[in-house]
Every structure is written in C-alpha cells, then in structure tokens.
Enzyme design. Structure first.
Site, PDB file in Angstrom:
ATOM      1  N   ASP A 250       0.835  -1.207   0.000  1.00  0.00           N
ATOM      2  CA  ASP A 250       0.000   0.000   0.000  1.00  0.00           C
ATOM      3  C   ASP A 250       0.872   1.261   0.000  1.00  0.00           C
ATOM      4  O   ASP A 250       2.076   1.216   0.322  1.00  0.00           O
ATOM      5  CB  ASP A 250      -0.883  -0.035   1.254  1.00  0.00           C
TER       6      ASP A 250
ATOM      7  N   ASP B 178     -10.597   2.072  -3.486  1.00  0.00           N
ATOM      8  CA  ASP B 178     -11.197   1.865  -2.163  1.00  0.00           C
ATOM      9  C   ASP B 178     -12.708   1.974  -2.256  1.00  0.00           C
ATOM     10  O   ASP B 178     -13.414   1.644  -1.316  1.00  0.00           O
ATOM     11  CB  ASP B 178     -10.691   2.928  -1.175  1.00  0.00           C
TER      12      ASP B 178
HETATM   13  C1  DGJ Z   1      -5.789   1.978   1.845  1.00  0.00           C
HETATM   14  C2  DGJ Z   1      -6.173   0.752   1.073  1.00  0.00           C
HETATM   15  O1  DGJ Z   1      -6.630   1.094  -0.192  1.00  0.00           O
HETATM   16  C3  DGJ Z   1      -7.200  -0.023   1.873  1.00  0.00           C
HETATM   17  O2  DGJ Z   1      -7.628  -1.143   1.134  1.00  0.00           O
HETATM   18  C4  DGJ Z   1      -6.604  -0.444   3.181  1.00  0.00           C
HETATM   19  O3  DGJ Z   1      -5.548  -1.327   2.957  1.00  0.00           O
HETATM   20  C5  DGJ Z   1      -6.124   0.784   3.935  1.00  0.00           C
HETATM   21  N1  DGJ Z   1      -5.258   1.595   3.141  1.00  0.00           N
HETATM   22  C6  DGJ Z   1      -5.407   0.386   5.196  1.00  0.00           C
HETATM   23  O4  DGJ Z   1      -4.852   1.448   5.834  1.00  0.00           O
END
Ligand code: DGJ
Length: 728
Positions: free
Chosen positions: A477, A547
């Site tokens: 991430d 997301d």
């Molecule tokens: C952003 C990601 O896109 C989410 O899926 C998740 O992993 C969060 N970060 C966790 O902090």
C-alpha cells in the site's frame, strides 16, 4: 522485418502487423517524423514534407526561408533555436546556456530489447522484438542523445525511450527529458484522458483539440489517482468499435506529463514523459541518463482494439511475475470487516466462514504491527503487535493454512509514522528539507527512498517478515503523496533529482523483493487504484482498483481501467451495504457480478451475514471458479459504457473461443422503461452458442448483430449474467 531502413532516402520504417512508424533524416542532420498510423507496405516518402515559408517561423540558414524547425514535423524537438512548440528535452550548460542543436550521427538495429538501467520496462525475445537506436549529438555541449524504438511486430506495439550521455568535458544539467514526442501533420483529434480522485479513479475525459494544448500531469511523486499516465488521440469518428486511435501509456510510477498541442497550421504534437517540474538531472562527463519507457499503441479498430493490444502486451511482455498467467485466488480481506480492531479469534472466525464458502486466500490488512490501533502510528515498525496476535504472525498464518486458505499480509513500506520506533531512532529517514517543517498526509511521513540506507532498511525489515512467516500474498500500500522533497544526502545541483531518485529507490526495493520472493503474489495499492500504472505492474501482477467498492461506482472505475490494463490485474471486492463510501444499498448479486468482472474477492464481515447471504456467496464463489479462466485470461470487450448511459455491458470470450460470459447492469429503474438489448462482441459469426442456464441456442452472428433482449424488472442496480458455450 520490423525495422526497415532505406539508405538512399535515409528513411526508417518501423512496422508491426498493424502499424507503421516512419522517420527521415533530412539534410543529413535533422530527424523528421513522417508518419504513425495504419501499416503501409512500402513507404516511399516522396511527398510527405512540403517546405513553406511562414511568418515568424525562424530558419537555421540565412537564405533558406522555407526550412523552419517550427513548422516541420520533428522527431525529438528541442526549443531555443527555432521550434516554438513544446520541446521534448532541455539542457543547461555550465555557462547557463540552454540552447541545443541536435545533428544526426547514425543508427543501429538490434534484435531483442535492451534493459533500461534501474527502470521497469517491457521485454521480449529476439524473435518478438527488434530495436532501432538512433544517435543524435549536440556538438557544442557534447551531449549524445540515443532514441530507442523497440518494435513488437506481432504484439502490434512500439515502445520508446531515450538515453542521454554526456560525452563532453563539462557537467551539464538535463532540464527536461521526455520519452516520446510525435508530430502529426494533421489535426481534428479528440484527446482522451483518465482523471479522478481517491475513491473515484479513472473517469473518462474526451476533449476536442482545436488550438493550444491539452495537458495532464502529476506533480505528486506518484502516477496518481488524479490523472492516469495515459493519453489517446481519437480521430473524429472513432468509437469503441472502429476508428483510428493513437495512444501512449507511461511505464513509470512518478511525476509525469502528457500533452497534445495543436499549432496554427493544423499539426499536432503528442508528448509523454517525466515531468520537468523539479525533475532535473545533473550529468557528469561520461554519465548516462535513461528515461522511462512509453508504450505506444495505434488501433484502427477503436478503443476495444486499442485495449486488446495493451492487455495482450502487458500480460506477455510487461508483467514479469510468474503469476501473470496463473489463476488468481479468490480472497477475503479483513479491512472493511474489522479495520484496526481485531485479534486472532476474530480473524480466525472470519477465516472459518471464508473457508466454508470456498474462498481461497485470507488477507490480513493494516494494523498487525507496532502499536497500530489507528492510522497515526507505527508505520516503519514491521514487527507483530503481540497485544493483538499474542501467539505471533506465524501462528496465525499456520491456523489460516490449516483451514485450507492461503495467507496474505498488508504492508505500507514506503512510509514512516512520527509515532514509531523507526522515527525515534532515525528521524533523518523521513523525506524532508532541512530546517523546514514536515507536511503530513494521513498523519504520516514518506521515507526518503533516494537514500540507499533507507531502501536497505525497507528491504531488510519487509524480507524478515516474509522469511519468518509463510506468506503467499503481499498487499503493498501507499497512502499519501510526496511533499518536502529534498535530501541532505545530495548537493545543491542534485536537489532536482530527488523525485526521480525516490522512484528509482522504490524500483530497486521492488526488484530485490520480488526477485527474492518469486512465489509471493504481490498486489499493489495506493489508497485503492492511486498508483495503477505499468511501472508497478512490471513488479506486481495485480492492483487494488479502488477503495470505492460501491457496485455502481465500480462499473465506471473498472470500465475505464480496462482501457489499458488487463482485467486480471484489477482487484475487485464485494463489500457490505450500505456501502461505506457512498451509503448506497445494492443487491448482493450486483455487487458480486461487478466484482466477478475482474480479479474477484470479498471485503466484508462474513460472520455477520445471514445464512441466506452466505449461501449466495458460496454460489458466487463456485460460479467465479467456473468462469475464472474466461474472465482472467479471455478477451474482454466493452459493449456499453456506464459513463454514457444508465447501463453497463461487457463480455468475455475464452482464449479458445469456446466459453462466453456476458454481463448487463442497469443502474436506475426507469418509468416507461425501454427494453434493453445486449449485443455481444468477439464471437464467431457462424458458430452456434448455447446459453448454459436456459439451454437456448443462438447463432454467433445473432448474438452479435441482433442481440438478446433483457426483460424489464422494476428494480434499481440490477445485474444479469449470461454464460454461453460454443456448440459447433
Ligand atoms: C488503503 C487501502 O486502499 C485499503 O484497502 C486499506 O488497505 C487501507 N489503506 C489500510 O490502511
């Protein structure tokens, strides 16, 4: 022959199965661009260029007023001596001079494709690809410029990049170094780009190019959700099915620029490369600089034709992971189910339910390390939080494996929290400019990956976890963009390099980790699809698309992501309703079928679902396993765009043509609703196909030209799926 050279006319003709790209050396000095478009068998170039004296167009020769760099189609233009359009590169000599004057020196044609030092790039065997290297030189500064063109004949792709080499006696600074510049001797294009934001990645923007410039860029240190590193020029009549399209996608994960510029004489310049803002490079004598690569795709068969070229090319010639052609596991991710609030029991309860439904991979997301109960601490401390997992990560991994699931883990390795052991011990590891305050994003700072010691720390701390625990998948991430970009480790004249050095540091880390752990499936993420670019795909064969898991939003996000990226690379999950990003309530069937149209998974608390819902999920999982090969490795066709209508439609055809899966989504229920028709694409016209659920048979031509009518239902957010097999 992928590269043809006509010695007499000094014409270079690059030829793929569908494309020609032609350049010519004139006056034994200038490299002109003659053509990019549909393949021509023989390019004679007899009347490609007409010289014309134009007002205010400067001339290199006093008595030659017809010849001007400002009006000629230049292959790799430089400003300062007569071309007033956007230049492709710039230099600054020690005396401050910014003028450059390239002369043609020579060329080399080689089989295969050279690597670009420190950068991800496409690859191919000596049979698949040939490379033309053209050498240009600025006599006064001693700068040599090598233009690299790799021609993938069957894949129908040409890639471009540039190598600068200082062959002079003094240092010089590169102030701009684009990877691609193409001058069209025609205009009337529409410019297509993909823009967005966090939770709203990749919307389609289509603008007519009349005069001046359409430009997109990222100055955020990453390719960004705001603008994708992609641009296409569409001829006036181009659509999903037909028409000429000229496009480029940048194999780079940092700042970029892409532009189309129309001049007064109906010529268009199309460029792509690293963003020159804070993007200089100081080049000592004998040093080289490699630009990242652009992938150039011409399609005479509309946007679907363009996408299929990209999809095939990325799968075969860019994604180097061994997983490129392996069926991807259906996953459950605990993020939206638990956020930071979990312990081993809670995770195992979720894993139990996942195993019962046939899900194959359990992913533990953020919050397993340091003392991370929310997002303001512990990034950089990649040590298990024993409060949440007292028996350790390996114990959890074993328990997950005992349940027949694979185990995946989340990291955000490029970051550092101020509240972390790492920051307390090494505040200098954070990207910052000496004496200036920090700028925060999600309450966190970015590690200075221009510093080799910091890269080493990232490699060691992440590898330690990967070595000690049985981990099958990593979610990588990156949740903020770069600020305070500077580094005390570099002298004043190199401060403009830090943005690029960050990306090079990242690529070095990814190179080492993916090489040491080839059996781990890596998925890239940046608050969703914020860094969905070919550079990351080179290392990681899939990317979390957004997301935003709302089914209606996802129709658009996945539709537009598919313009360049293969469906198998797009992570797509079913989540709870009301949706956490939009509050919308959509049926489980629709959420399932939207997510099934990509690389499928769940991000939902299965322990809170009713037995009916779990049964439906069980069926979805089984169904996806049946169609997985067709979805992940078949050909994908967009049919109707949710950007244009109240519906979205697409279909998949398996590699051998025997299986077809089609989806129809209707967003809002309408009064006096018209009956919608689904016309499939990519079938064999004279074959017969059987609908697996009804047993009805249809001709391939019937399904494509007449289509099937979709019964009206008074229901918002509905979805229908058809599965056909070819019967003869
Ligand atoms: C952003 C990601 O896109 C989410 O899926 C998740 O992993 C969060 N970060 C966790 O902090």
């Amino acid at each position: 022959m992928a590269v043809i050279y006509n010695d007499e006319k000094q014409i270079f003709h690059l030829q793929t199965k569908g494309t020609s790209y032609v350049m010519q050396v004139v006056r034994n000095k200038y490299l002109l661009h003659l053509y990019w478009g549909k393949r021509v068998q023989n390019y004679c170039g007899t009347r490609s260029i007409i010289l014309k004296n134009r007002g205010f167009a400067p001339n290199p020769q006093e008595n030659d007023r017809d010849f001007s760099l400002d009006t000629l189609p230049m292959e790799y233009p430089h400003g300062g001596n007569g071309d007033f359009r956007s230049c492709a590169f710039g230099i600054r000599e020690q005396n401050g001079s910014r003028i450059c004057d390239l002369s043609y020196v020579g060329y080399e044609i080689m089989k295969g494709k050279p690597k670009l030092e420190g950068l991800p790039c496409s690859f191919g065997s000596e049979e698949e690809v040939s490379t033309l290297k053209i050498h240009m030189k600025d006599k006064i500064s001693g700068l040599s410029v090598f233009l690299l063109y790799s021609v993938f004949e069957n894949a129908d792709v040409i890639t471009r990049s540039v190598v600068f080499e200082n062959r002079g006696n003094s240092p010089l600074t590169l102030t701009k170094m684009l990877s691609m510049s193409v001058d069209f001797r025609e205009s009337g294009f529409k410019v297509m780009t993909l823009y967005g934001a966090h939770n709203n990645e990749r919307n389609v923007d289509l603008r007519p190019l009349k005069s001046g410039m359409v430009q997109i860029e990222s100055l955020r240190g990453t390719s960004s959700p705001q603008q994708a590193p992609f641009m296409a020029l569409l001829e006036a009549n181009a659509s999903e099915e037909s028409g000429n399209i000229y496009s480029a996608n940048f194999v780079y994960s940092g700042n970029f620029t892409a532009l189309a510029q129309a001049d007064a004489f109906e010529n268009v310049r199309f460029q792509m490369g690293m963003n020159p803002w804070n993007g200089e490079w100081y080049l000592e004598p004998n040093e080289k600089f490699f630009t990242p690569e652009t992938v150039m795709v011409f399609s005479s068969q509309g946007l679907n034709g363009m996408s299929q070229i990209y999809h095939n090319f990325y799968q075969h010639n860019l994604i180097r992971s061994k997983f490129a052609f392996q069926p991807r596991p259906i996953l459950i991710n605990n993020w939206e189910a638990t956020f930071f609030d979990f312990n081993e029991d809670k995770l195992l309860a979720l894993a139990d339910k996942a195993a019962q439904t046939g899900i194959e991979l359990f992913v533990l997301d953020d919050g397993w390390f340091g003392h991370r109960d929310n997002d303001d601490s512990s990034l950089g401390d990649w040590v298990t939080d024993k409060r949440k997992l007292p028996l350790g990560l390996s114990h959890l991994s074993d328990e997950i494996h005992n349940r027949g699931l694979k185990f995946g883990l989340w990291f955000e390795p490029e970051m550092i929290s101020r509240n972390s052991e790492l920051f307390r011990n090494h505040p200098e590891y954070a990207l910052h400019t000496e004496g200036r305050p920090y700028t925060f994003g999600r309450g966190q700072l970015v590690l200075d990956l221009s510093n080799g010691e910091v890269c080493r720390y990232v490699i060691e701390s992440v590898s330690k976890v990967l070595r000690e625990t049985k981990i099958d998948y990593v979610k990588w991430d990156m949740n903020r963009h770069l600020t305070d970009v500077g580094s005390i480790n570099f002298p004043m004249e190199r401060q403009g390099e830090i943005f690029h050095r960050y990306v090079l540091g990242l690529y070095k880390i990814l190179e080492e980790l993916t090489t040491e752990f080839p059996d781990i499936l890596f998925e890239s993420c940046s608050s969703g699809g914020g860094r969905f670019d070919p550079g990351m795909l080179y290392y990681m064969p899939q990317t979390w698309c957004s997301d935003n898991t709302d089914a209606v939003c996802r129709m658009k996000i996945q539709y537009a992501t598919s313009f360049t990226y293969p469906v198998v690379t797009m992570g797509a999950h079913v989540s709870e309703v009301p949706n956490q990003q939009t509050g919308r309530v959509t049926p489980l069937q629709t959420r399932g079928q939207v997510a099934m149209s990509a690389n499928f998974g769940y991000e939902i608390d299965l322990t809170k679902l009713s037995s009916e819902e779990l049964d439906e999920i069980k069926k979805q999982v089984a169904f996806y396993k049946d169609i997985r090969n067709t979805i992940q490795f078949g050909k994908f066709y967009r049919i109707k765009s949710p950007f244009d209508e109240n519906v979205a439609q697409w279909n998949f055809v398996s590699g051998d043509g025997s299986q077809v899966v089609a989806f129809h989504f209707e967003i809002l229920s309408q009064p006096a609703a018209p009956i919608k028709i689904l016309k499939l694409k990519g079938l064999e016209a004279d074959a017969v196909y059987r609908d697996i659920s009804t047993g009805y048979e249809y001709g391939g031509d019937e399904l494509m030209y007449s289509g099937i009518s979709i019964p009206i239902e008074k229901k918002d957010f509905r979805s229908v799926c058809f599965r056909f097999v070819k019967v003869n």
